[in-house]
Design a protein around this motif. Sequence first.
Motif, PDB file in Angstrom:
ATOM      1  N   HIS A 262       0.805  -1.194   0.246  1.00  0.00           N
ATOM      2  CA  HIS A 262       0.048  -0.031  -0.076  1.00  0.00           C
ATOM      3  C   HIS A 262       0.767   1.167   0.019  1.00  0.00           C
ATOM      4  N   THR A 263       2.146   1.208  -0.011  1.00  0.00           N
ATOM      5  CA  THR A 263       3.294   2.266  -0.103  1.00  0.00           C
ATOM      6  C   THR A 263       3.274   3.059   1.190  1.00  0.00           C
ATOM      7  N   ARG A 264       4.376   3.690   1.384  1.00  0.00           N
ATOM      8  CA  ARG A 264       4.601   4.426   2.657  1.00  0.00           C
ATOM      9  C   ARG A 264       3.460   5.677   2.790  1.00  0.00           C
ATOM     10  N   ALA A 265       3.540   6.203   1.488  1.00  0.00           N
ATOM     11  CA  ALA A 265       2.318   7.266   1.653  1.00  0.00           C
ATOM     12  C   ALA A 265       1.047   6.756   1.929  1.00  0.00           C
ATOM     13  N   GLY A 266       0.644   5.644   1.306  1.00  0.00           N
ATOM     14  CA  GLY A 266      -0.695   5.376   1.586  1.00  0.00           C
ATOM     15  C   GLY A 266      -0.936   4.860   2.872  1.00  0.00           C
ATOM     16  N   LEU A 268       0.632   6.149   5.563  1.00  0.00           N
ATOM     17  CA  LEU A 268       0.651   7.186   6.513  1.00  0.00           C
ATOM     18  C   LEU A 268      -0.793   8.067   6.131  1.00  0.00           C
ATOM     19  N   GLU A 269      -1.080   8.221   5.081  1.00  0.00           N
ATOM     20  CA  GLU A 269      -2.219   8.790   4.734  1.00  0.00           C
ATOM     21  C   GLU A 269      -3.670   8.301   5.484  1.00  0.00           C
ATOM     22  N   ARG A 270      -3.646   7.022   5.268  1.00  0.00           N
ATOM     23  CA  ARG A 270      -4.786   6.239   5.755  1.00  0.00           C
ATOM     24  C   ARG A 270      -4.855   6.428   7.327  1.00  0.00           C
ATOM     25  N   LEU A 271      -3.571   6.326   8.091  1.00  0.00           N
ATOM     26  CA  LEU A 271      -3.552   6.547   9.385  1.00  0.00           C
ATOM     27  C   LEU A 271      -3.545   7.822   9.871  1.00  0.00           C
ATOM     28  N   GLY A 272      -3.686   8.992   8.992  1.00  0.00           N
ATOM     29  CA  GLY A 272      -3.643  10.309   9.211  1.00  0.00           C
ATOM     30  C   GLY A 272      -4.102  11.118  10.441  1.00  0.00           C
ATOM     31  N   ALA A 273      -5.446  10.671  10.443  1.00  0.00           N
ATOM     32  CA  ALA A 273      -6.508  11.216  11.614  1.00  0.00           C
ATOM     33  C   ALA A 273      -5.748  10.770  12.991  1.00  0.00           C
ATOM     34  N   ALA A 274      -5.330   9.180  13.079  1.00  0.00           N
ATOM     35  CA  ALA A 274      -4.833   8.680  14.019  1.00  0.00           C
ATOM     36  C   ALA A 274      -3.828   9.270  14.604  1.00  0.00           C
ATOM     37  N   MET A 275      -2.664   9.737  13.802  1.00  0.00           N
ATOM     38  CA  MET A 275      -1.711  10.431  13.985  1.00  0.00           C
ATOM     39  C   MET A 275      -1.783  11.570  14.632  1.00  0.00           C
ATOM     40  N   ASP A 276      -2.678  12.432  14.009  1.00  0.00           N
ATOM     41  CA  ASP A 276      -3.063  13.834  14.491  1.00  0.00           C
ATOM     42  C   ASP A 276      -3.373  13.520  16.034  1.00  0.00           C
ATOM     43  N   ALA A 277      -4.023  12.499  16.421  1.00  0.00           N
ATOM     44  CA  ALA A 277      -4.383  12.390  17.564  1.00  0.00           C
ATOM     45  C   ALA A 277      -3.353  11.585  18.605  1.00  0.00           C
ATOM     46  N   GLY A 278      -2.146  11.511  18.106  1.00  0.00           N
ATOM     47  CA  GLY A 278      -1.111  10.956  18.777  1.00  0.00           C
ATOM     48  C   GLY A 278      -0.704   9.750  18.702  1.00  0.00           C
ATOM     49  N   LEU A 279      -1.062   8.959  17.666  1.00  0.00           N
ATOM     50  CA  LEU A 279      -0.502   7.610  17.461  1.00  0.00           C
ATOM     51  C   LEU A 279       0.853   7.844  16.647  1.00  0.00           C
ATOM     52  N   MET A 280       1.842   6.823  17.227  1.00  0.00           N
ATOM     53  CA  MET A 280       3.197   6.804  16.725  1.00  0.00           C
ATOM     54  C   MET A 280       3.356   5.349  15.934  1.00  0.00           C
ATOM     55  N   ILE A 281       3.768   5.558  14.513  1.00  0.00           N
ATOM     56  CA  ILE A 281       3.851   4.532  13.895  1.00  0.00           C
ATOM     57  C   ILE A 281       5.445   3.937  13.956  1.00  0.00           C
ATOM     58  N   ILE A 282       5.622   2.746  13.964  1.00  0.00           N
ATOM     59  CA  ILE A 282       7.031   1.993  13.745  1.00  0.00           C
ATOM     60  C   ILE A 282       7.366   1.783  12.423  1.00  0.00           C
TER      61      ILE A 282
END
Length: 578
Positions: A262-266, A268-282
């Motif tokens: 799904h590509t790196r950009a795909g 991170l974009e799909r999880l963008g809202a969660a990252m805005d709320a503080g999710l960290m992605i390894i």
Amino acid sequence: MSSVSSLLSRPSGWFRRSGRTAPSRWNTLDAPKAEVLGVARTLTSATRVVDVMHLLRPEDGIEKYYTVNPGSAFADGLDSYLSGLGIHVLSWEEATRRPFDLAVSCSVHPTMRRLDAPLMVLPHGAGYNRLVTESTGDALAPAGLSRRELMWRGKVVPQAIGVSHQGQIDRLTEICPEAAPYALAVGDWCFQRITASMSHRDRYRSRLGAVDGRRLVVVHSTWSEHSLLGRHPELPLRLVTSLPADEFAVAAVFHPNVWARHTRAGVLERLGAAMDAGLMIIPPQEGWRAAVVASDWVVGDHGSTSFYSAAADRVTMLAATGLDELDPLSPAAAFARGAPRLDPEGDLLAQLLDAARRHDPAALRPVVDGQLASVDTSGEVTRARMYAFLAGRGVRVPPEAPRPLPVPAPEPMRRAQVTAYDVTGTHDAWGTVEIRRRPLVAGHHTEAIGFYAVTTEENHPHWPDAAEVLARTVADAEVAALDWIADAALRHENLNVLVARLDETRCLVQLRGGRQLEARTERAWGARRPALDPVLLGSAVNLWLTDLERSKDLTDGLTLRTGEWSVQVAFTPPTPTL
């Protein structure tokens, strides 16, 4: 072949045209006695084979090379990963034209028969468990143990098949008896490194924000429609918005195949809202092992990383079981059937706390022990088997067992700090304020459960006007704190509390009505002075303001409590001027 791999392969090709070894005058160090090829097929297998190849010591006269066995649907990202390691990388065409003393792969494919080297294969996860009929052509054989992968024209392709437990040899005997004599229980070097990293837990937790009383929840998802992310793609967002932000940090680990497909950009974009709320992605290359060590809870599925977490005695809950794609006779299937469940639609906080209370590491120990054996000696056994192939070249097994190094500290991908919270809490007569903040996410948050506290960086069209607390979190701002507060009080008449950070441990506070105070954290003797979060401070002061039964003034101080963690805050009024 990619241009990167092509360029990297050329020096090695030119270097070796005239014979097996280069002229000795070209070497600064001793000329190698033996050459070993690491074979990657996916990013998952690449990270594992690089890890295993570290068991081969250059000082013993071993030269190491790497190549990519082409054809996998999940090969994206391999070239950049390998080229970034500063290692010898050969094209597949060149690797198959040259002899090697050993080839090591953490995946197996019939095309590896083209290599002019004895082949040793190892698993790239916790054993062999997944049914992948596209690779195996068999609805019953797990990937890595099937006849299609291990045999070619009646002959076994690998000369050594490493497994993590004797039970997998028994399974191989049922599926492909011709290959069973080549199998050896070598344990799991990857998990040995995880266990060797436990003393670094505090450092890993600091990198992942599990400080000041925060506990760490790590979401693990393998790939496919049966995975956690495939079944419940909104679960990471639900976790970061449901769990109190000052009590929990949340990180996510996704199988490299998710990134490749799904590509790196795909991703991170799909999880963008969660990252805005503080999710960290390894990142997929490294960091997941440190996250296992650092975690308090793991919410996962049938992937190996969830299994490793349970093996490390972490509180492990499954949001997806993947039983539809597991060998029903495998320990992974037993794990999926027996591990505690998490209902993604239920009360997530209550379920986590209840699982922690009920946690008994011994409950899953029989399943874990059925998959991972001889973990403490895995490096020694694996190295001895590899060196046995090199004995004819004069390479001797080192007298001491390999020392597993701690895994690298995680480097999570994260966004800027959360800029809006829904806050609830209580205040007692002795000046203790209990606070719970939950991040606000546009399109996900529908109704306030408390009051809003926002920072100056929040750009939602309505939340700043509805907020009762506004905080400026940047200390070295262009406009002085006093001037900013004066201007903000005129522009936002709805506010009860304004806060401007002065430094890491001090803030300027203005209450509705204009009263100003300077707040600072206090410390016990021998302890560090805690940082002071402006939004947390403003939320606590607002709770104090709205408690009509309060009996103390702010100048008596407040105790800010979030879960089990607390900090003392002192307030000082302006010094009168003469």
